[in-house]
Motif scaffolding. Structure first.
Motif, PDB file in Angstrom:
ATOM      1  N   THR A 173      33.968 -46.010  14.320  1.00 42.94           N
ATOM      2  CA  THR A 173      34.569 -46.705  13.183  1.00 42.94           C
ATOM      3  C   THR A 173      35.937 -46.102  12.857  1.00 42.94           C
ATOM      4  O   THR A 173      36.913 -46.828  12.610  1.00 42.94           O
ATOM      5  CB  THR A 173      33.655 -46.624  11.950  1.00 42.94           C
ATOM      6  OG1 THR A 173      32.374 -47.172  12.280  1.00 42.94           O
ATOM      7  CG2 THR A 173      34.238 -47.384  10.781  1.00 42.94           C
ATOM      8  N   TYR A 176      38.390 -47.290  15.504  1.00 42.83           N
ATOM      9  CA  TYR A 176      38.797 -48.686  15.347  1.00 42.83           C
ATOM     10  C   TYR A 176      39.946 -48.806  14.345  1.00 42.83           C
ATOM     11  O   TYR A 176      40.981 -49.428  14.640  1.00 42.83           O
ATOM     12  CB  TYR A 176      37.600 -49.527  14.893  1.00 42.83           C
ATOM     13  CG  TYR A 176      37.954 -50.966  14.586  1.00 42.83           C
ATOM     14  CD1 TYR A 176      38.103 -51.899  15.607  1.00 42.83           C
ATOM     15  CD2 TYR A 176      38.157 -51.384  13.271  1.00 42.83           C
ATOM     16  CE1 TYR A 176      38.442 -53.218  15.328  1.00 42.83           C
ATOM     17  CE2 TYR A 176      38.496 -52.703  12.980  1.00 42.83           C
ATOM     18  CZ  TYR A 176      38.633 -53.613  14.010  1.00 42.83           C
ATOM     19  OH  TYR A 176      38.981 -54.907  13.717  1.00 42.83           O
ATOM     20  N   PHE A 177      39.766 -48.210  13.167  1.00 45.65           N
ATOM     21  CA  PHE A 177      40.808 -48.318  12.142  1.00 45.65           C
ATOM     22  C   PHE A 177      42.026 -47.469  12.498  1.00 45.65           C
ATOM     23  O   PHE A 177      43.163 -47.849  12.193  1.00 45.65           O
ATOM     24  CB  PHE A 177      40.248 -47.919  10.780  1.00 45.65           C
ATOM     25  CG  PHE A 177      39.304 -48.937  10.199  1.00 45.65           C
ATOM     26  CD1 PHE A 177      39.783 -50.123   9.664  1.00 45.65           C
ATOM     27  CD2 PHE A 177      37.934 -48.725  10.211  1.00 45.65           C
ATOM     28  CE1 PHE A 177      38.919 -51.074   9.141  1.00 45.65           C
ATOM     29  CE2 PHE A 177      37.054 -49.677   9.688  1.00 45.65           C
ATOM     30  CZ  PHE A 177      37.553 -50.850   9.155  1.00 45.65           C
ATOM     31  N   LYS A 180      44.129 -49.481  14.824  1.00 48.06           N
ATOM     32  CA  LYS A 180      44.846 -50.539  14.107  1.00 48.06           C
ATOM     33  C   LYS A 180      46.091 -49.983  13.423  1.00 48.06           C
ATOM     34  O   LYS A 180      47.171 -50.590  13.465  1.00 48.06           O
ATOM     35  CB  LYS A 180      43.924 -51.169  13.064  1.00 48.06           C
ATOM     36  CG  LYS A 180      42.771 -51.980  13.636  1.00 48.06           C
ATOM     37  CD  LYS A 180      43.270 -53.228  14.344  1.00 48.06           C
ATOM     38  CE  LYS A 180      42.111 -54.081  14.826  1.00 48.06           C
ATOM     39  NZ  LYS A 180      42.571 -55.274  15.566  1.00 48.06           N
TER      40      LYS A 180
END
Length: 212
Positions: A173, A176-177, A180
């Motif tokens: 998690t 993922y961020f 980004k």
């Protein structure tokens, strides 16, 4: 096989520890910022392998040795700090080398310097962190039930292996961020160099944090 109440308590506490910001998450985010999602995933797998190694250490008693011996603890602590400092210095040096190469000739391919595997870096960082060893020997035994037919050694091994399994999706998690956010900054051509330099400084800060 395991005390269900203690198992649920362990899972809840482990999740909070995995989610909370710390040196491991900082290292993970730094790798993701600098090298992308793939490197972040390799880093997460490296931390998981490091957790498996610490579980084995706890089972055979090496973690107890670190807790009992100031010399052993200090030795591992300095080795871990030196390795993190090495990663930081090399990352800074590589970013400066790439910048110099691009300034000399912009029409030629940028120099790609060989980097160590993020999986190996993360695993070594985890293994050479005595605080992680003490975490495994101080935290996990609290959930072992000596009244069960299952031996305490087996219970310790099960809980120790459950922690990296639980922490891995949490790390994903973060990756993922982090990817980004990094993608947003990399739209600027010079952003990668600054991300690499920030990554190097984070590694050096983690080395100092380990010593303190």
């Amino acid at each position: 096989m395991l005390n269900l109440e203690l198992l649920l308590s362990f899972l809840g506490a482990s999740f909070l520890i995995a989610v909370g910001p710390g040196p491991s998450n900082a290292f993970l985010m730094a790798q993701t910022f600098a090298n992308g999602r793939r490197a972040g995933l390799h880093c997460a797998m490296g931390f998981a392998l490091g957790g498996v190694a610490h579980t084995l250490f706890a089972v055979v008693g090496l973690s107890a040795l670190l807790k009992a011996s100031t010399t052993a603890y200090t030795t591992v602590q300095y080795l871990g700090a030196c390795y993190l400092a090495y990663l930081g210095i090399m990352t800074l040096w590589q970013s400066w080398q790439q910048n110099a190469a691009s300034e000399v000739c912009d029409d030629k391919p940028h120099v790609q310097l060989k980097k160590q595997s993020p999986l190996f870096q993360a695993m070594m960082t985890e293994v050479l962190n005595p605080k992680v060893a003490l975490f495994f020997i101080a935290f996990i035994p609290q959930f072992v039930d000596p009244t069960l037919n299952t031996s305490t050694t087996v219970q310790l091994a099960i809980f120790g292996l459950l922690y990296p399994i639980l922490a891995f999706p949490v790390d994903c998690t973060y990756i993922y961020f982090g990817d980004k956010i990094a993608s947003y900054f990399k739209r600027n051509p010079s952003a990668q160099l600054w991300i690499d330099r920030l990554t190097g400084l984070i590694f050096i800060a983690l080395a100092i944090n380990l010593l303190l």
